[in-house]
Write an enzyme that holds these catalytic residues in place. Structure first.
Site, PDB file in Angstrom:
ATOM      1  N   GLU A 171     -78.136  26.149 -70.440  1.00 13.31           N
ATOM      2  CA  GLU A 171     -79.145  26.174 -69.379  1.00 13.31           C
ATOM      3  C   GLU A 171     -80.226  27.156 -69.803  1.00 13.31           C
ATOM      4  OE1 GLU A 171     -78.852  23.956 -67.336  1.00 13.31           O
ATOM      5  OE2 GLU A 171     -76.732  23.503 -67.207  1.00 13.31           O
ATOM      6  N   CYS A 217     -84.976  31.059 -63.643  1.00 12.86           N
ATOM      7  CA  CYS A 217     -85.175  30.039 -64.683  1.00 12.86           C
ATOM      8  C   CYS A 217     -85.847  28.784 -64.150  1.00 12.86           C
ATOM      9  CB  CYS A 217     -83.840  29.685 -65.344  1.00 12.86           C
ATOM     10  SG  CYS A 217     -82.606  29.011 -64.209  1.00 12.86           S
TER      11      CYS A 217
END
Length: 472
Positions: free
Chosen positions: A218, A252
């Site tokens: 990720e 993120c």
């Protein structure tokens, strides 16, 4: 378990202990898995205040409300979902065999992989350590977790809490610097999940490849927000600012830049400034706004803004407060006319700077997004169905939210993961259970079956059967 592990040998000892425990119990019952999940939930909720204090100390200022909303509530919801559905997730699922394999039957049987390695980042250390752990435990695995050295108090406390809650052979936490992280990623896990930067993700994948360890990465990237021509403009700006300012943009999936119809750049800035005044009144003393995690990251924010300004961009402070290096408080800023070759426009920002990029047509906006690496998230604000469908079909990203920011990660039925430069694989909910399971295909053949018709010698009977098979 000690938190100052001296090196790879200590890590290998923990991995070996977990592997041996797995070999003794390769398929834990649902009751045992559910017990682990309940214990994890109780531990987190009972120590919410202590975790909030540790995060606040690590960041310099981290809002407890943000911890409750964006970390503890999310993991509690995911644990609750796993407890509701996990027993059903474990059931074998029938699959079709095709007419010519009958009377055989087929199933897919979920099987625990063994030991899962989890590398958690500093920005949401509880969410991004516990989220994968939930999937690993629900799937019947053991887990080792590497916490970030940038949040040492949180890592230390989390290690203590996990150590009190689980036997080391079930779940263990590792703390240490980058060298410990490198040794951790080089271990031969049965699956390794890493959340962090694309640069480090490449190193993690390289280390995992030496052991043929499957990875989930990720990685983030530059997630765009598109304010479409038919958007509710003020609502769009408010949502984008809410997503950008959570954790001071150290997220993120935060909007990294925003595409707006040409001519609306100043209107965006003005609405964003008004939004900031509502969300964070008395900004300098406001405890709801999180500070930048380290001096190095603060200096990077200032460098990105200064370089863009030196190249002709205009930086629009969205608060009257000034960046304060001593407290690492960095007020949000919008940036217009940033050159494409500036670092601001090609590095993931990961902070409270928001470039505004004008476009003439939705085709231009789509082309702009597609000319760049595929992002972890894309946000579209528009109320025309045709525009929404075009953007959904003509762009590729890890996930999308329409007329919203960030909340796609809170949807228990949606997988979370990147694509291309923003990541590999996905987890959350059933998708996390699948990621940390071997979905083993099994064919069951009864005593009486048609297999003898296909065995040599290949005579007339065989060719007659083949002609029949090719006909249908």
């Amino acid at each position: 378990m000690k938190n100052d592990l001296p090196g790879a040998s200590a890590l290998e000892e923990v991995l070996l202990a977990q592997r041996e425990a797995y070999s003794r119990e390769p398929y834990p019952s649902w009751e045992k898995r559910a017990g682990h999940l309940r214990a994890l939930r109780t531990m987190l909720l009972d120590h919410a205040d202590a975790l909030a204090d540790a995060l606040d100390a690590d960041f310099g200022r981290r809002s407890k409300a943000e911890l409750l909303l964006s970390e503890l509530w999310l993991v509690k919801s995911e644990i609750d979902s796993a407890l509701r559905h996990g027993k059903r997730w474990m059931r074998p699922r029938r699959r079709a065999t095709g007419i010519w394999l009958r009377p055989a039957t087929a199933k897919v049987i979920p099987q625990p992989l063994g030991v899962v390695g989890i590398v958690a980042p500093w920005n949401y250390p509880i969410l991004l350590a516990v989220g994968p752990l939930i999937g690993a435990l629900a799937a019947g695995n053991r887990a080792m977790i590497k916490m970030s050295e940038l949040t040492p108090r949180t890592g230390e406390l989390f290690a203590q809490l996990i150590g009190r809650t689980f036997a080391q052979e079930q779940a263990a936490v590792v703390n240490g610097d980058a060298s410990v992280g490198a040794a951790f990623c080089a271990l031969p896990f049965d699956h390794l999940i890493f959340t962090g930067s694309t640069r480090v993700g490449r190193e993690v994948m390289r280390a995992a490849a030496a052991n043929l360890t499957p990875v989930t990465l990720e990685l983030g990237g530059k997630s765009p927000a598109i304010v479409g021509p038919h958007a509710r403009f003020e609502t769009a700006v408010d949502s984008i600012m809410a997503g950008k300012t959570l954790n001071a943009g150290q997220t993120c999936i935060a909007p990294d830049y925003v595409l707006v119809p040409r001519g609306q750049e100043q209107a965006f800035v003005e609405r964003a400034r008004a939004c900031m005044a509502r969300l964070y009144p008395d900004f300098t003393r406001n405890r709801d706004y999180t500070t930048i995690v380290s001096d190095r990251h603060f200096a990077r924010m200032r460098s990105l803004a200064d370089e863009a300004a030196s190249l002709g961009a205009t930086v629009h402070p969205l608060s009257d407060a000034q960046p304060d290096a001593s407290s690492r408080q960095f007020p949000p800023c919008a940036v217009t006319n940033a050159p494409e070759h500036s670092a601001l426009m090609h590095e993931e920002i990961f902070g409270p700077l928001l470039p505004i990029v004008p476009y003439d047509t939705i085709d231009d906006a789509i082309r702009y997004v597609n000319a760049r690496p595929r992002p972890l998230a894309l946000y579209l604000f528009d109320n025309e169905r045709v525009t929404v469908e075009r953007v959904l079909h003509e762009t590729v990203s890890g996930g999308v939210a329409v007329n919203e920011t960030l909340l796609q990660i809170a949807c228990e039925g949606l997988p979370f993961g990147g694509v291309g430069a923003s990541g590999i694989g996905a987890y959350h909910g059933y998708d996390g259970f699948k990621t940390f399971s071997k979905m083993k295909p099994v064919l069951f053949q009864p005593r009486l079956n048609a297999r003898p018709l296909l065995l040599p010698p290949y005579g007339r009977r065989f060719h007659a059967v083949m002609r029949l098979m090719f006909r249908f």
